[in-house]
Design a protein around this motif. Structure first.
Motif, PDB file in Angstrom:
ATOM      1  N   GLY A 291       8.421   2.407  -4.001  1.00  0.00           N
ATOM      2  CA  GLY A 291       7.561   2.610  -5.165  1.00  0.00           C
ATOM      3  C   GLY A 291       8.291   2.331  -6.469  1.00  0.00           C
ATOM      4  O   GLY A 291       7.734   1.723  -7.402  1.00  0.00           O
TER       5      GLY A 291
ATOM      6  N   TYR B  27       2.595   1.652  -3.462  1.00  0.00           N
ATOM      7  CA  TYR B  27       1.645   2.042  -4.499  1.00  0.00           C
ATOM      8  C   TYR B  27       1.288   3.522  -4.395  1.00  0.00           C
ATOM      9  O   TYR B  27       1.143   4.219  -5.404  1.00  0.00           O
ATOM     10  CB  TYR B  27       0.394   1.167  -4.383  1.00  0.00           C
ATOM     11  CG  TYR B  27      -0.653   1.474  -5.419  1.00  0.00           C
ATOM     12  CD1 TYR B  27      -0.523   1.001  -6.726  1.00  0.00           C
ATOM     13  CD2 TYR B  27      -1.782   2.244  -5.101  1.00  0.00           C
ATOM     14  CE1 TYR B  27      -1.481   1.286  -7.686  1.00  0.00           C
ATOM     15  CE2 TYR B  27      -2.731   2.534  -6.039  1.00  0.00           C
ATOM     16  CZ  TYR B  27      -2.573   2.057  -7.349  1.00  0.00           C
ATOM     17  OH  TYR B  27      -3.540   2.354  -8.291  1.00  0.00           O
ATOM     18  N   ARG B  28       1.143   3.994  -3.144  1.00  0.00           N
ATOM     19  CA  ARG B  28       0.743   5.380  -2.931  1.00  0.00           C
ATOM     20  C   ARG B  28       1.925   6.354  -2.992  1.00  0.00           C
ATOM     21  O   ARG B  28       1.723   7.567  -3.081  1.00  0.00           O
ATOM     22  CB  ARG B  28       0.043   5.523  -1.595  1.00  0.00           C
ATOM     23  CG  ARG B  28      -1.306   4.813  -1.534  1.00  0.00           C
ATOM     24  CD  ARG B  28      -1.998   5.075  -0.212  1.00  0.00           C
ATOM     25  NE  ARG B  28      -3.340   4.507  -0.200  1.00  0.00           N
ATOM     26  CZ  ARG B  28      -4.175   4.598   0.842  1.00  0.00           C
ATOM     27  NH1 ARG B  28      -3.787   5.258   1.936  1.00  0.00           N
ATOM     28  NH2 ARG B  28      -5.356   4.054   0.784  1.00  0.00           N
ATOM     29  N   ASN B  29       3.139   5.832  -2.969  1.00  0.00           N
ATOM     30  CA  ASN B  29       4.330   6.686  -3.024  1.00  0.00           C
ATOM     31  C   ASN B  29       5.261   6.173  -4.119  1.00  0.00           C
ATOM     32  O   ASN B  29       6.299   5.567  -3.853  1.00  0.00           O
ATOM     33  CB  ASN B  29       5.048   6.695  -1.678  1.00  0.00           C
ATOM     34  CG  ASN B  29       4.188   7.248  -0.556  1.00  0.00           C
ATOM     35  OD1 ASN B  29       4.144   8.452  -0.324  1.00  0.00           O
ATOM     36  ND2 ASN B  29       3.493   6.335   0.131  1.00  0.00           N
ATOM     37  N   PRO B  30       4.915   6.415  -5.432  1.00  0.00           N
ATOM     38  CA  PRO B  30       5.683   5.845  -6.553  1.00  0.00           C
ATOM     39  C   PRO B  30       7.102   6.404  -6.656  1.00  0.00           C
ATOM     40  O   PRO B  30       7.962   5.769  -7.267  1.00  0.00           O
ATOM     41  CB  PRO B  30       4.850   6.210  -7.767  1.00  0.00           C
ATOM     42  CG  PRO B  30       4.044   7.391  -7.332  1.00  0.00           C
ATOM     43  CD  PRO B  30       3.759   7.193  -5.889  1.00  0.00           C
TER      44      PRO B  30
ATOM     45  N   SER C 177       9.135   6.927  -4.136  1.00  0.00           N
ATOM     46  CA  SER C 177       9.981   6.378  -3.072  1.00  0.00           C
ATOM     47  C   SER C 177      10.740   5.169  -3.580  1.00  0.00           C
ATOM     48  O   SER C 177      10.464   4.633  -4.665  1.00  0.00           O
ATOM     49  CB  SER C 177       9.125   5.997  -1.866  1.00  0.00           C
ATOM     50  OG  SER C 177       8.247   4.940  -2.212  1.00  0.00           O
TER      51      SER C 177
ATOM     52  N   VAL D 298       0.831  -1.201   0.000  1.00  0.00           N
ATOM     53  CA  VAL D 298       0.000   0.000   0.000  1.00  0.00           C
ATOM     54  C   VAL D 298       0.866   1.252   0.000  1.00  0.00           C
ATOM     55  O   VAL D 298       0.627   2.218  -0.730  1.00  0.00           O
ATOM     56  CB  VAL D 298      -0.955  -0.024   1.204  1.00  0.00           C
ATOM     57  CG1 VAL D 298      -1.683   1.314   1.336  1.00  0.00           C
ATOM     58  CG2 VAL D 298      -1.961  -1.161   1.078  1.00  0.00           C
ATOM     59  N   TYR D 299       1.913   1.224   0.821  1.00  0.00           N
ATOM     60  CA  TYR D 299       2.806   2.377   0.891  1.00  0.00           C
ATOM     61  C   TYR D 299       3.512   2.605  -0.454  1.00  0.00           C
ATOM     62  O   TYR D 299       3.601   3.740  -0.954  1.00  0.00           O
ATOM     63  CB  TYR D 299       3.828   2.159   1.995  1.00  0.00           C
ATOM     64  CG  TYR D 299       4.928   3.200   2.007  1.00  0.00           C
ATOM     65  CD1 TYR D 299       4.714   4.460   2.566  1.00  0.00           C
ATOM     66  CD2 TYR D 299       6.173   2.913   1.439  1.00  0.00           C
ATOM     67  CE1 TYR D 299       5.719   5.412   2.567  1.00  0.00           C
ATOM     68  CE2 TYR D 299       7.185   3.860   1.431  1.00  0.00           C
ATOM     69  CZ  TYR D 299       6.952   5.112   1.992  1.00  0.00           C
ATOM     70  OH  TYR D 299       7.944   6.049   1.982  1.00  0.00           O
TER      71      TYR D 299
END
Length: 451
Positions: free
Chosen positions: A411, A403-406, A408, A400-401
């Motif tokens: 990501g 996916y939401r922070n591409p 990073s 989830v992290y």
């Protein structure tokens, strides 16, 4: 009219009974002592409930014919003439000690070879000092590494120290109101022989009756748990010693503790106790006492106390449930302890729910072990399931992290390894077959890096 005349009389009778009961309630045989080397665990906030939890009555002595008795410890080969052999424990109880009173001078240790002294013991009144032992002395099945020597003719045996040492948990060759400030030759000496510990009250006087000659007596603690009381000078019948200002006891005693939190109400008249609000109060319950018949004590008398086997010395279940018939021993696997429920660790025993355990019977220990193994297996399975759940939650949280922070690191990695990219890399791999001297080989060449 007759009824109204009787009411005041009844009231007076009831008040008299209440006052008499109150006087009897507040009366105590215990006196406070000053501990010179007061440790950090000293706690004066205690109470004594159930002080006489067991009814104690010394049976009448029965004189026996002369014979040979075996002394404790290293003196077992000595021969003595029997003054009397009596039971000086609770009537009908033979749980903790066997006891004999004999006439002999063979058990006296001459402490002339540099014995230890303490200046305050040698010149003090109601003073107590704690000293260490070179060996563990078994007292009611508990291993004692330190003893507290008191000027009043006794040893206090518990590691829990407080002012009221005369109440219980003592070894008393002659507890009385001795004052070593009286007389130039009064001494309290002690010596550790590594296999026994000897304490001598030498030429000590009673504070209330110092017109008599001095008393001299000893107690010896043997490594095997045997206790010896020896009397060299007894100028006064022990039964005639005044008890108004100090109890007079000969024997041993033990107790257990119960801790509970209590609230101390603040008030102006007792403001000094306000900081004790919400403290833990320790209540001491005496569960056994050996009382020696005072009429038997005279010069050259010796009291021999031999310990009997107790539950709390057993270190495993099998040994525990096969103990002698004096106790109903139970093994509590929750705390890995053997007990009948009455010893220093009673509160822990109750808290762990050990009172309803199997105490005897074939296969009891194996059944308890199987139950313990089953509990451990169930606990292991539960632990594995919990680890897997935590791992799954962590992986899902990472996805989830990422996916939401591409942008990073997580990501970017997820983008490089998404299913469509991985499928293309696999499609760009080339397979061909070649023949070599060792046979047919397969080689894989990948151009996925060019994508």
């Amino acid at each position: 009219m007759a009824m109204t005349e009787q009411v005041p009389l009844q009231v007076f009778i009831y008040l008299g009974i209440i006052l008499f009961s109150l006087v009897d309630f507040i009366k105590t045989e215990d006196v406070p002592y000053t501990l010179l080397n007061e440790p950090s665990n000293f706690n004066p906030v205690i109470s004594f409930d159930g002080h006489y939890i067991n009814k104690r009555q010394a049976p009448s002595p029965s004189t026996t014919s002369p014979g040979t008795t075996s002394g404790p410890g290293t003196q077992s080969t000595q021969s003595t003439s029997t003054l009397s052999t009596i039971d000086i424990k609770d009537q009908g109880s033979h749980k903790y000690y066997t006891s004999k009173v004999v006439l002999s001078d063979k058990y006296w240790d001459e402490l002339n070879d540099l014995p230890a002294q303490h200046a305050s013991l040698t010149n003090g009144h109601r003073i107590a000092v704690t000293v260490g032992l070179t060996f563990g002395f078994p007292f009611y099945g508990h291993t004692v590494k330190k003893v507290t020597i008191a000027t009043g003719g006794f040893l206090y045996m518990s590691p829990f120290l407080h002012s009221w040492l005369t109440a219980t948990q003592y070894i008393a060759p002659l507890m009385a109101n001795f004052d070593t400030t009286i007389g130039n030759g009064s001494d309290i000496l002690y010596k550790d022989y590594t296999d026994r510990f000897v304490v001598e009250w030498r030429d000590v006087y009673l504070q209330d009756q110092n017109h008599t000659n001095p008393f001299s007596f000893q107690t010896t603690l043997h490594k095997n748990g045997s206790i010896v009381f020896g009397y060299r000078q007894v100028p006064l019948d022990v039964t005639e010693i005044i008890t108004a200002n100090h109890p007079v006891k000969i024997g041993v005693s033990d107790a257990f503790y119960v801790d509970a939190t209590v609230n101390v109400e603040k008030n102006e008249t007792e403001y000094k106790y306000s900081e004790l609000e919400g403290i833990t109060r320790r209540t001491i319950y005496e569960y056994h006492r050996v009382e020696v018949n005072l009429t038997l004590i005279e010069e050259n008398t010796v009291v021999l106390l031999e310990p009997l086997l107790t539950c709390n010395v057993a270190s495993n279940c099998e040994t525990c449930i096969q103990q002698n018939a004096n106790f109903e021993c139970k093994w509590c696997s929750a705390i890995s302890r053997c007990s009948d429920g009455i010893d220093w660790h009673r509160q822990e025993w109750l808290k762990a729910g050990c009172t309803s355990l199997i105490s005897s019977g074939k296969g009891s220990c194996s059944e308890m072990q199987r139950q313990k193994n089953t509990q451990q297996a169930v606990g292991g399975i539960i632990g594995i399931v919990l680890v897997l759940l935590i791992l799954i939650v962590a992986i899902v949280g990472w996805f989830v992290y990422a996916y939401r922070n591409p942008t990073s690191a997580s990501g970017m990695w997820l983008m490089e390894h998404r299913p469509s990219v991985m499928k293309q890399k696999i499609a760009n791999m080339k397979f061909w077959k070649r023949t070599t001297e060792t046979g047919d080989k397969y080689k894989i060449e990948s151009s996925a890096s060019e994508a």
